[in-house]
Design an enzyme around this catalytic site. Structure first.
Site, mmCIF file in Angstrom:
data_model
loop_
_atom_site.group_PDB
_atom_site.id
_atom_site.type_symbol
_atom_site.label_atom_id
_atom_site.label_comp_id
_atom_site.label_asym_id
_atom_site.label_seq_id
_atom_site.Cartn_x
_atom_site.Cartn_y
_atom_site.Cartn_z
ATOM 1 C CE1 TYR A 1 38.864 87.658 -25.519
ATOM 2 C CE2 TYR A 1 41.136 87.858 -26.230
ATOM 3 C CZ TYR A 1 39.826 88.287 -26.276
ATOM 4 O OH TYR A 1 39.480 89.350 -27.072
ATOM 5 N NE ARG B 1 41.931 92.827 -19.826
ATOM 6 C CZ ARG B 1 42.407 93.394 -20.931
ATOM 7 N NH1 ARG B 1 42.050 94.633 -21.253
ATOM 8 N NH2 ARG B 1 43.230 92.745 -21.729
ATOM 9 N NE ARG C 1 24.684 73.368 -25.723
ATOM 10 C CZ ARG C 1 23.455 73.877 -25.661
ATOM 11 N NH1 ARG C 1 22.460 73.150 -25.202
ATOM 12 N NH2 ARG C 1 23.218 75.114 -26.054
ATOM 13 C CG HIS D 1 21.699 77.244 -21.588
ATOM 14 N ND1 HIS D 1 21.263 76.112 -22.216
ATOM 15 C CD2 HIS D 1 21.780 78.198 -22.545
ATOM 16 C CE1 HIS D 1 21.074 76.360 -23.499
ATOM 17 N NE2 HIS D 1 21.388 77.618 -23.730
ATOM 18 C CE LYS E 1 41.521 90.521 -23.895
ATOM 19 N NZ LYS E 1 41.011 91.237 -25.066
ATOM 20 C CD GLU F 1 35.633 98.022 -26.604
ATOM 21 O OE1 GLU F 1 36.773 98.052 -26.121
ATOM 22 O OE2 GLU F 1 34.727 97.300 -26.167
#
Ligand code: PDD
Length: 295
Positions: free
Chosen positions: A43, A62, A110, A112, A159, A192
């Site tokens: 995101y 990014r 589903r 992995h 991210k 951070e």
């Protein structure tokens, strides 16, 4: 006449999902979307001021990088995506807000292991108004941070939507009466914030923030601030710092798209400097605003 207002679209918020603009409450994705099942998505959050996305290119850079790290391409060309962003701002009629963009690997049975023939990625955009009054209070009075152990994975530079450790740390910080968590690694160094980058200013006025690595997110606001500080010849050192060093700092602050250079006035209840927002933080905020084209 502007297409936006301070409060947003009176008929309700609009979301974008895979080519469609929908009322926020009716927008959704498939139950087997891989972000829902496996956290397989990334995101971005960009600030919108006076109807304009801030630091748009570096955010999209990014986004592209995060996707590349997951072995994925951008879901559409950059020019088209920028049009969707502008359409979202116009349809939501929000002047000052936050634009959220998410890309997932899409819906698939589903497993992995990502499917050999990748499904169509899911692209979601949402928008909400920013509480400018609350932000102004944080800028004016500063915020408290609470230190929390950094228990995240080894690729914090991506991210990803997998934010459980961040949210648990921020929840614990909130319970401790703080606005942000400062995540601390096993050696006592601050990595951070839970959703921000962390900065201190030492006794000589040098600005210190952790150097980039897989331990932190390469913040866009951090980057623009560093560029602005370099141009203004502010002395900056990119290195890690401990909680003890932060407690002895003259000033501290956090940075993110949601609020550039917000002063930190206490860490675990102990005051930083004189316990009030300081001049270096204010200057950096001004330098950033100028660089980012914010009036
Ligand atoms: N968070 N570090 C982390 C872990 C973050 O989640 C963020 C942003 C930042 C600051 O990055 P930037 O300057 O590019 O916003 C640093 C966003 C705002 C969020 O999760 O809502």
């Amino acid at each position: 006449m502007k297409k936006w207002s301070a409060t947003g679209n009176p008929t309700g918020r609009i979301a974008y999902v895979n080519g469609r603009y929908l009322p926020h409450a009716q927008a959704g994705v498939h139950i087997e979307d891989r972000a829902l099942q496996l956290g397989d998505g990334i995101y971005e959050v960009t600030n919108v001021i006076d109807g304009q996305p801030i630091d748009e290119e570096p955010h999209l850079d990014r986004m592209e990088r995060s996707l590349r790290e997951l072995g994925m391409d951008m879901p559409m060309g950059r020019a088209a995506l920028k049009l969707v962003m502008r359409e979202m701002i116009a349809r939501n009629r929000i002047a000052n807000g936050l634009l959220y963009l998410q890309v997932t690997r899409g819906a698939a049975r589903r497993d992995h292991v990502p499917p050999k023939n990748p499904p169509r990625p899911t692209l979601i955009l949402t928008m909400r108004a920013q509480d400018m009054a609350a932000l102004a209070v944080r800028m004016e009075k500063g915020i408290a941070v609470s230190t929390q152990p950094d228990v995240r994975w080894g690729r914090c530079d991506i991210k990803t939507v997998q934010l459980l450790p961040n949210l648990l740390a921020k929840q614990a910080a909130k319970q401790a009466g703080a606005f942000e968590a400062w995540l601390v690694d096993d050696d006592g160094y601050v990595t951070e914030g839970g959703s921000t980058n962390a900065w201190i200013v030492d006794g000589e006025g040098h600005v210190i923030t952790r150097d980039l690595s897989s331990a932190i997110l390469p913040g866009v606001t951090r980057k623009i601030m560093l560029d602005a500080m370099a141009a203004a010849q502010v002395k900056v050192v990119e290195r890690k710092f401990t909680v003890t060093e932060a407690l002895g700092a003259r000033e501290a602050f956090i940075s993110s798209a949601t609020g550039a250079a917000v002063p930190v006035v206490t860490i675990d209840g102990k005051p930083i400097g004189d316990g009030r927002p300081g001049p270096v933080t204010r200057r950096i905020r001004d330098l950033y605003a100028e660089k980012a084209g914010i009036k």
